[in-house]
Scaffold this motif. Structure first.
Motif, PDB file in Angstrom:
ATOM      1  N   PRO A 181      18.507  13.687  10.583  1.00 13.35           N
ATOM      2  CA  PRO A 181      17.247  13.427  10.763  1.00 13.35           C
ATOM      3  C   PRO A 181      16.571  12.520   9.780  1.00 13.35           C
ATOM      4  CG  PRO A 181      17.904  15.820  10.743  1.00 13.35           C
ATOM      5  CD  PRO A 181      19.315  14.910  10.424  1.00 13.35           C
TER       6      PRO A 181
ATOM      7  N   LEU B 177      18.124  13.419  19.765  1.00 13.73           N
ATOM      8  CA  LEU B 177      16.686  14.201  19.446  1.00 13.73           C
ATOM      9  C   LEU B 177      15.647  13.160  19.044  1.00 13.73           C
ATOM     10  CD1 LEU B 177      18.786  16.446  18.291  1.00 13.73           C
ATOM     11  CD2 LEU B 177      16.948  17.703  18.672  1.00 13.73           C
ATOM     12  N   THR B 178      14.319  12.974  19.498  1.00 16.83           N
ATOM     13  CA  THR B 178      13.271  12.452  18.716  1.00 16.83           C
ATOM     14  C   THR B 178      12.323  13.348  18.300  1.00 16.83           C
ATOM     15  OG1 THR B 178      11.811  12.248  20.909  1.00 16.83           O
ATOM     16  CG2 THR B 178      13.554  10.343  20.390  1.00 16.83           C
ATOM     17  N   GLY B 179      11.692  12.991  17.213  1.00 17.72           N
ATOM     18  CA  GLY B 179      10.646  13.396  16.636  1.00 17.72           C
ATOM     19  C   GLY B 179       9.353  12.798  16.873  1.00 17.72           C
ATOM     20  N   THR B 180       8.703  12.861  15.594  1.00 15.12           N
ATOM     21  CA  THR B 180       7.267  12.169  15.703  1.00 15.12           C
ATOM     22  C   THR B 180       7.436  10.620  15.589  1.00 15.12           C
ATOM     23  OG1 THR B 180       6.274  13.806  14.424  1.00 15.12           O
ATOM     24  CG2 THR B 180       4.987  11.834  14.480  1.00 15.12           C
TER      25      THR B 180
ATOM     26  N   THR C 175       5.452   7.357  14.291  1.00 18.86           N
ATOM     27  CA  THR C 175       4.160   6.938  13.416  1.00 18.86           C
ATOM     28  C   THR C 175       3.899   5.504  13.562  1.00 18.86           C
ATOM     29  OG1 THR C 175       5.989   6.381  11.405  1.00 18.86           O
ATOM     30  CG2 THR C 175       5.093   8.669  11.675  1.00 18.86           C
TER      31      THR C 175
ATOM     32  N   PRO D 128       8.243  11.053  22.370  1.00 21.03           N
ATOM     33  CA  PRO D 128       8.448  11.678  20.943  1.00 21.03           C
ATOM     34  C   PRO D 128       8.632  13.043  21.310  1.00 21.03           C
ATOM     35  CG  PRO D 128       5.996  11.001  21.008  1.00 21.03           C
ATOM     36  CD  PRO D 128       6.657  10.312  22.007  1.00 21.03           C
ATOM     37  N   ASN D 129       9.357  13.647  20.475  1.00 24.20           N
ATOM     38  CA  ASN D 129       9.633  15.164  20.492  1.00 24.20           C
ATOM     39  C   ASN D 129      10.317  15.679  21.781  1.00 24.20           C
ATOM     40  OD1 ASN D 129       8.354  15.883  18.112  1.00 24.20           O
ATOM     41  ND2 ASN D 129       6.466  15.231  19.003  1.00 24.20           N
ATOM     42  N   ALA D 130      11.421  14.584  22.054  1.00 21.76           N
ATOM     43  CA  ALA D 130      12.341  14.924  23.371  1.00 21.76           C
ATOM     44  C   ALA D 130      13.694  15.188  22.750  1.00 21.76           C
ATOM     45  CB  ALA D 130      12.073  13.602  24.137  1.00 21.76           C
ATOM     46  N   VAL D 131      14.428  15.681  23.936  1.00 20.99           N
ATOM     47  CA  VAL D 131      16.089  16.029  23.935  1.00 20.99           C
ATOM     48  C   VAL D 131      16.701  15.486  24.855  1.00 20.99           C
ATOM     49  CG1 VAL D 131      17.707  17.779  23.524  1.00 20.99           C
ATOM     50  CG2 VAL D 131      15.537  18.038  22.606  1.00 20.99           C
TER      51      VAL D 131
ATOM     52  N   GLY E 232      11.020   9.422  14.333  1.00 25.12           N
ATOM     53  CA  GLY E 232      12.012  10.655  13.943  1.00 25.12           C
ATOM     54  C   GLY E 232      13.175  10.595  14.784  1.00 25.12           C
TER      55      GLY E 232
END
Length: 137
Positions: A20, A46-49, A51, A87-90, A121
């Protein structure tokens, strides 16, 4: 130890793909993963935030194979997840490995449009699945 219907743990080996991190535009590779004794896997990205306010983003992930884990990396056929664009995907993909070479790695590509020094992310994971038990290490 032989597998039985109540003990899935002996059939699964979880290995990190890419760690990550907040990633800018570009490609990164995971370390080599030895798939000896396993005949399938699940590639998870996986994606996160995000920015820096990008107007568009994409995370693509695929598996490559190598005989020695160091050289001759080639794309494994039919082993790329559908690119993530939020963002925030799987994303996940089941991959059969009976003819794959011994070593796998994840190749992750991030694309970002607009924004100011944007990052995303991102990480990946390989869940190896065996035919009947995890090999001794």
């Amino acid at each position: 130890m032989n597998a039985n219907s109540t003990d899935a743990g002996v059939l699964v080996g979880i290995r990190p793909g890419t760690v990550p991190a907040a990633v800018s535009v570009g490609t990164r590779n995971s370390a080599a993963v030895d798939r000896f004794g396993f005949d399938s896997c699940v590639l998870t990205a996986l994606t996160g935030t995000a920015t820096g306010a990008p107007t568009a983003l994409s995370l693509a992930a695929k598996l490559q194979e190598s005989a020695d884990g160091q050289n001759g990396w080639t794309d494994l056929p039919d082993a790329a997840v559908v690119p993530l664009t939020a963002p925030n995907a799987v994303a996940r993909l089941n991959v059969r490995l009976p003819t794959a070479q011994r070593y796998l790695r994840v190749v992750e590509t991030v694309a970002l449009t607009g924004g100011t020094s944007p990052t995303l992310g991102a990480s990946s994971l390989i869940v190896l699945c065996g035919p009947d038990e995890i090999p001794a290490t």
